[in-house]
Design an enzyme around this catalytic site. Structure first.
Site, short mmCIF file in Angstrom:
data_model
loop_
_atom_site.label_atom_id
_atom_site.label_comp_id
_atom_site.label_asym_id
_atom_site.label_seq_id
_atom_site.Cartn_x
_atom_site.Cartn_y
_atom_site.Cartn_z
N SER A 50 30.86 25.58 -20.86
CA SER A 50 31.41 26.16 -19.64
C SER A 50 32.20 25.15 -18.81
CB SER A 50 30.28 26.74 -18.78
OG SER A 50 29.32 25.74 -18.48
N GLY A 80 27.69 28.09 -22.19
CA GLY A 80 26.42 28.08 -22.90
C GLY A 80 26.44 27.42 -24.25
N ASN A 107 24.03 21.49 -22.89
CA ASN A 107 23.23 22.69 -23.13
C ASN A 107 22.27 22.56 -24.31
OD1 ASN A 107 24.41 24.26 -21.03
ND2 ASN A 107 26.19 24.66 -22.34
N ASP A 147 26.39 24.42 -8.20
CA ASP A 147 25.02 24.79 -8.58
C ASP A 147 24.28 23.60 -9.18
OD1 ASP A 147 26.38 24.55 -10.95
OD2 ASP A 147 25.77 26.50 -11.76
N HIS A 177 27.60 22.93 -12.69
CA HIS A 177 29.01 23.23 -12.88
C HIS A 177 29.84 22.62 -11.75
CE1 HIS A 177 26.95 26.49 -15.13
NE2 HIS A 177 27.87 26.16 -16.02
#
Length: 232
Positions: free
Chosen positions: A47, A74, A104, A192, A195
């Site tokens: 992402s 992801g 991830n 967040d 990101h």
């Protein structure tokens, strides 16, 4: 450790647990996009790559390089390997492939993640021998210090060492200093705490752009095509 023993370096498609087929649809779109494009640079990863495409700085810095963005949210290393083995590199001859993936890989050790990244570099070298590979380092994550930060830091150490002296691969530490002196990460940089915000993307993309131009200029000096002009 071989690919059979390391799940992070065994090409694997994403399991469609939600049942809407979006991951495979994106993969097929990327393969189709590659059939009628002539990119200088291809970005592939998770992402952090995918969302970069939505920022103005992408249009400013990377669109002039005719860049393609093959990021899927992801994705882990094994998913990128599967995509590269199944058509995303078949119809293009980029000068540089930018790889940004690994954060991830939650169920894998730092050593396994490093093995997955090395497998991606090797695959790109085999499929696109004319291309350089730029591996972006994993960013710190989480508002406060946590084990995933330490794991990502260890992956970066291992990947940097593995690529040292590699004739066609380069490691770039993408972190301009997101962790403050008190150990926290600001939501202004990572909305967040994983990101990047538009503000967070700016120093990462400018450092990457400088490296890409340097590498393209080196290749141009060896007989490559002229560089496109950056946007004003």
């Amino acid at each position: 450790m071989s690919g059979d023993e390391n799940p992070a370096s065994k090409p694997t498609p994403v399991q469609d647990v939600q049942g809407d087929g979006r991951w495979m649809s994106l993969h097929h779109r990327f393969v189709a996009d590659s059939k009628d494009k002539e990119p200088e640079v291809v970005f592939i990863g998770d992402s952090l790559v995918q969302l970069m495409h939505q920022c103005e700085i992408w249009r400013e810095l990377f669109s002039p390089l005719h860049a393609l963005n093959f990021g899927i949210g992801g994705d882990s290393t094994q998913h990128v390997l599967w995509r590269l083995e199944n058509g995303e590199l078949e119809h293009i001859r980029p000068k540089i492939v930018v790889v940004w993936v690994g954060t991830n890989n939650h169920g894998h050790t730092a050593e396994q993640v490093t093995g997955g990244i090395k497998a991606i570099v090797q695959l790109v070298n085999e499929r696109q021998p004319q291309a350089r590979v730029v591996v972006l380092g994993l960013l710190p994550r989480g508002q406060h210090p946590n084990p995933l930060r330490e794991k990502n830091r260890r992956v970066n150490e291992l990947v940097r060492a593995a690529l040292a002296g590699h004739p066609r691969a380069h490691f770039l530490d993408a972190d301009p200093g997101f962790v403050h002196s008190d150990g926290t990460i600001s939501h202004h940089d990572m909305y967040d705490y994983l990101h990047l915000s538009r503000l967070g993307y700016t120093p990462v993309c400018r450092a990457l752009h400088s490296l890409l131009l340097r590498l393209l200029t080196q290749d141009q000096g060896q007989g490559g095509a002229p560089l496109p002009e950056p946007s004003p």
